[in-house]
Write an enzyme that holds these catalytic residues in place. Structure first.
Site, PDB file in Angstrom:
ATOM      1  N   SER A 165      42.187   3.890  20.017  1.00 54.65           N
ATOM      2  CA  SER A 165      42.087   2.749  21.097  1.00 54.65           C
ATOM      3  C   SER A 165      43.148   1.719  21.077  1.00 54.65           C
ATOM      4  O   SER A 165      42.596   0.499  21.056  1.00 54.65           O
ATOM      5  CB  SER A 165      40.714   1.983  21.064  1.00 54.65           C
ATOM      6  OG  SER A 165      39.713   3.158  21.124  1.00 54.65           O
ATOM      7  N   GLU A 188      43.511  18.075  14.165  1.00 55.81           N
ATOM      8  CA  GLU A 188      43.400  18.480  15.425  1.00 55.81           C
ATOM      9  C   GLU A 188      44.860  18.272  16.183  1.00 55.81           C
ATOM     10  O   GLU A 188      45.506  19.003  16.965  1.00 55.81           O
ATOM     11  CB  GLU A 188      42.495  17.756  16.670  1.00 55.81           C
ATOM     12  CG  GLU A 188      41.155  18.187  16.404  1.00 55.81           C
ATOM     13  CD  GLU A 188      40.191  17.357  15.503  1.00 55.81           C
ATOM     14  OE1 GLU A 188      40.861  16.518  14.619  1.00 55.81           O
ATOM     15  OE2 GLU A 188      39.039  17.481  15.489  1.00 55.81           O
ATOM     16  N   LYS A 243      60.549  -6.484   7.499  1.00 54.91           N
ATOM     17  CA  LYS A 243      59.919  -5.849   6.249  1.00 54.91           C
ATOM     18  C   LYS A 243      59.425  -4.371   6.808  1.00 54.91           C
ATOM     19  O   LYS A 243      59.362  -3.395   6.300  1.00 54.91           O
ATOM     20  CB  LYS A 243      58.776  -6.609   5.922  1.00 54.91           C
ATOM     21  CG  LYS A 243      57.857  -6.127   4.954  1.00 54.91           C
ATOM     22  CD  LYS A 243      56.887  -6.994   4.467  1.00 54.91           C
ATOM     23  CE  LYS A 243      55.620  -6.332   3.613  1.00 54.91           C
ATOM     24  NZ  LYS A 243      54.691  -7.198   3.248  1.00 54.91           N
ATOM     25  N   CYS A 258      31.042   8.579  46.903  1.00 57.70           N
ATOM     26  CA  CYS A 258      30.437   9.919  46.345  1.00 57.70           C
ATOM     27  C   CYS A 258      29.076   9.739  46.287  1.00 57.70           C
ATOM     28  O   CYS A 258      28.506   9.808  47.396  1.00 57.70           O
ATOM     29  CB  CYS A 258      31.296  10.270  45.125  1.00 57.70           C
ATOM     30  SG  CYS A 258      31.133  11.821  44.912  1.00 57.70           S
ATOM     31  N   GLY A 265      27.363   7.320  45.726  1.00 53.69           N
ATOM     32  CA  GLY A 265      27.013   6.151  46.577  1.00 53.69           C
ATOM     33  C   GLY A 265      26.781   6.259  48.219  1.00 53.69           C
ATOM     34  O   GLY A 265      26.005   5.929  48.578  1.00 53.69           O
ATOM     35  N   GLU A 296      20.024  17.794  44.395  1.00 53.54           N
ATOM     36  CA  GLU A 296      20.277  17.398  43.061  1.00 53.54           C
ATOM     37  C   GLU A 296      19.078  16.830  42.175  1.00 53.54           C
ATOM     38  O   GLU A 296      18.867  17.222  41.090  1.00 53.54           O
ATOM     39  CB  GLU A 296      21.715  17.038  42.895  1.00 53.54           C
ATOM     40  CG  GLU A 296      22.137  16.322  41.728  1.00 53.54           C
ATOM     41  CD  GLU A 296      23.341  15.675  41.472  1.00 53.54           C
ATOM     42  OE1 GLU A 296      23.789  15.009  42.596  1.00 53.54           O
ATOM     43  OE2 GLU A 296      23.816  15.367  40.571  1.00 53.54           O
ATOM     44  N   HIS A 352      36.745   9.606  46.384  1.00 51.22           N
ATOM     45  CA  HIS A 352      36.842   8.873  45.465  1.00 51.22           C
ATOM     46  C   HIS A 352      38.314   8.117  45.651  1.00 51.22           C
ATOM     47  O   HIS A 352      39.142   8.511  45.156  1.00 51.22           O
ATOM     48  CB  HIS A 352      37.205   9.471  44.084  1.00 51.22           C
ATOM     49  CG  HIS A 352      35.580   9.860  43.564  1.00 51.22           C
ATOM     50  ND1 HIS A 352      34.803   9.145  43.040  1.00 51.22           N
ATOM     51  CD2 HIS A 352      35.123  10.988  43.795  1.00 51.22           C
ATOM     52  CE1 HIS A 352      33.838   9.790  42.585  1.00 51.22           C
ATOM     53  NE2 HIS A 352      33.912  10.940  42.840  1.00 51.22           N
ATOM     54  N   GLU A 409      39.159   5.345  44.674  1.00 50.46           N
ATOM     55  CA  GLU A 409      39.855   4.501  43.497  1.00 50.46           C
ATOM     56  C   GLU A 409      40.878   5.190  42.776  1.00 50.46           C
ATOM     57  O   GLU A 409      41.564   4.751  41.897  1.00 50.46           O
ATOM     58  CB  GLU A 409      38.787   4.180  42.413  1.00 50.46           C
ATOM     59  CG  GLU A 409      37.841   5.442  41.822  1.00 50.46           C
ATOM     60  CD  GLU A 409      36.969   6.030  42.615  1.00 50.46           C
ATOM     61  OE1 GLU A 409      36.748   5.968  43.669  1.00 50.46           O
ATOM     62  OE2 GLU A 409      35.972   6.903  41.747  1.00 50.46           O
TER      63      GLU A 409
HETATM   64  N1  GLN Z   1      26.264  14.147  41.901  1.00 51.17           N
HETATM   65  C1  GLN Z   1      27.014  14.286  43.123  1.00 51.17           C
HETATM   66  C2  GLN Z   1      27.403  15.738  43.440  1.00 51.17           C
HETATM   67  O1  GLN Z   1      27.814  16.219  42.941  1.00 51.17           O
HETATM   68  C3  GLN Z   1      27.791  13.022  43.327  1.00 51.17           C
HETATM   69  C4  GLN Z   1      29.190  13.155  42.439  1.00 51.17           C
HETATM   70  C5  GLN Z   1      30.046  12.131  42.503  1.00 51.17           C
HETATM   71  O2  GLN Z   1      29.404  10.968  42.550  1.00 51.17           O
HETATM   72  N2  GLN Z   1      31.385  12.376  41.923  1.00 51.17           N
HETATM   73  O3  GLN Z   1      27.614  15.806  44.862  1.00 51.17           O
END
Ligand code: GLN
Length: 541
Positions: free
Chosen positions: A18, A152, A227, A385, A387, A409, A511, A513
């Protein structure tokens, strides 16, 4: 041969983990790219998992997804955010993947009856992987995960040791990151751990050219640097410090101020223009001194204690702040707490609500409650996703009246599986690398908020999920007012949703992001932060 001229910078770390090795590598790459060099980065991870895709976010932090669908280490996110290099499955290797490939070759008889060994077969495989990623580049930064002294890491370190001889001494440079701990009782910074860490490296035949020492002290004296240089057998000018910075985007400029990119260029004999850092100066200025006040964003998720799990998401929200000249404060809200205390109690001090990606049933009812709150109170909402899936379930339950609607799910027996397993996923049994992964095109609906924000009709975004909006419910949801503003026409899948009677309500199955940069915020993030700003000005929290 072009690849022989590629310059390799190998980055290792010692003393503790880290230290911000990924950030230091990304910063060095940013500086060299700004000098006009064409480069890429590679991360070597010394664990046995073939990739981090099967690891819990508690163990590993975020899984970063590339365009070509590789599930990779989160450091690749830093690499893409700090540079223009495009990451792919060539840019991240684990011990597991290296062994997997060597064992497959052995089974095919490719080693012609030889005894297959760590040296040379595993190390050759590692070197071949590095060379494949390096193909055609002027510079490659290779970051070795883990800490020097770990069992490792040894095959990776041995491989990078050998590479200096393969590519010629002038074409390789070793950068070692260490820690300079401050001992309060003595009132001193100590250099001994750094000395020991370099000793460990030299034992296995690697003499670092450059040391970057992490410290929480604002200044390290020249005497101290001299040093360290003397004890570690490096040139006096080659000891740099990486102090704590208020924003990670300050690090490239800080290392440049100390002359690191100049030294790297000298060591590897590369002649370039000086680094042009106006862009970075602008980012830091906006990040540190925004002129349009502050917005507070609620992130309603499961991994509240682990900011690492939402690394790219956090950065993208900050990019949205930089784009709008506003400070973004994040409030992590545990979705199970929303179940216990109600959305109002936890979200009313925020200007916008975001429900990020996730897996598993725990906390989902709290996320659904957060969506309902944002929808009904007309607070800007962004679902990514999982969300998006939560938002579809919420809409089906509370607007369409399907009170038991759910995702397969979370409830295999739900009478209304508005989110269901994709057909292509139904016979999948392996967990690793089998989700819908990587970049897919998404067509945006004319006149939608999504199309307006993107300023485009067709976009490409990265996915990582198994479940989808169930097409059997699309008509009913649409008739009830849910807008499907983004679709994959080829696969006939819902990719984005929005609402018309709401100032800013967006969900996406992908995604975004993974594609935001500090100097080019992703439009869905800059739009979301802008909406939060408007919400703040309308109704101060
Ligand atoms: N669990 C959900 C799926 O597999 C959403 C996955 C996620 O948010 N990356 O579809």
């Amino acid at each position: 041969m072009r690849s022989r001229k590629t310059k390799f910078i190998f980055v290792t770390g010692g003393v503790v983990s880290s230290l911000g090795k990924g950030m230091a590598s990304a910063s060095m790459a940013a500086l060299l790219e700004n000098r006009g060099l064409d480069l890429t980065l590679v991360k070597l991870d010394p664990y046995i998992n073939v990739d981090p895709g099967t690891m819990s976010p508690f163990q590993h932090g975020e899984v970063y997804v590339t365009d070509d669908g590789a599930e990779t280490d989160l450091d690749l996110g830093h690499y893409e955010r700090f540079t223009n290099a495009k990451m792919s499955r060539l840019n991240n290797f684990t011990t597991g993947r290296v062994y997997h490939s060597v064992i497959q070759k052995e089974r095919r008889g490719e080693y012609l009856g030889k005894t297959v060994q760590v040296i040379p077969h595993i190390t050759d495989e590692i070197k071949a992987n590095i060379r494949a990623a390096a193909e055609g580049r002027e510079v490659v930064l290779v970051e070795v995960g883990g800490t020097v002294g770990d069992i490792e890491s040894l095959p990776f370190l041995e491989a990078i040791r050998q590479m200096r001889y393969d590519v010629g001494a002038g074409n390789a440079c070793y950068v070692h990151l260490t820690l300079l701990p401050y001992i309060a009782a003595a009132g001193e910074v100590k250099t001994k751990p750094t000395q020991h860490s370099v000793m460990k490296l030299r034992e296995i035949g690697i003499q670092p050219d450059i040391l970057i020492c992490r410290t929480d002290r604002p200044e390290i004296s020249q005497e101290m640097k001299d040093k360290i240089a003397m004890f570690c057998n490096v040139e006096p000018g080659n000891v740099f410090v990486s102090p704590d910075v208020a924003s990670i985007y300050m690090l490239p400029m800080e290392l440049h101020r100390q002359g690191l990119d100049e030294r790297l260029s000298e060591i590897m004999n590369i002649w370039t223009r000086g680094a042009r850092l106006e862009r970075w100066e602008g980012i830091v200025e906006k990040a540190m001194r925004p002129s349009k006040g502050e917005v507070k964003i609620a992130i309603v998720g499961k991994y509240v204690d682990l900011k690492e799990a939402y690394k790219s998401l956090n950065e993208s929200l900050l990019h949205g702040g930089i784009a709008n000249d506003v400070k973004v404060t994040l409030k992590y809200v545990d979705s199970q707490e929303v179940e216990a205390q109600g959305a109002q109690a936890l979200l009313s001090d925020c200007h916008a609500v975001l429900v990020p990606g996730g897996f598993g049933v725990r906390g989902t009812e709290g996320k659904i409650a957060a969506v309902k709150y944002a929808r009904e109170k007309k607070i800007p909402f962004f679902g990514i996703c999982l969300g998006l899936q939560m938002a579809v379930i919420e809409y089906a339950r509370h607007v369409l009246g399907l009170s038991q609607a759910n995702s397969l799910e979370f409830d295999e027996k739900t009478p209304d599986p508005v989110v269901s397993l994709m057909e292509s996923q139904q016979n999948v049994t392996d967990k690793g690398g089998t989700m819908r992964l990587g970049a897919y095109p998404c067509a945006l609906k004319a006149g939608s908020l999504a199309q307006k924000l993107y300023g485009a009709d067709l976009v490409s975004e990265r996915h990582r999920h198994r479940f989808e909006v169930n097409n059997a419910y699309r008509n009913r949801l649409q008739e009830a007012g849910l807008v499907f503003s983004g679709v994959n026409t080829e696969l006939n899948l819902v990719e984005m949703i929005e609402l018309t009677d709401h100032p800013h309500f967006i969900g996406c199955q992908f995604h975004p992001e993974f594609q935001s940069k500090p100097w080019a915020a992703h439009p869905l993030f800059s739009g979301f932060i802008r909406a939060a700003q408007q919400q703040r000005d309308l109704r101060p929290a």
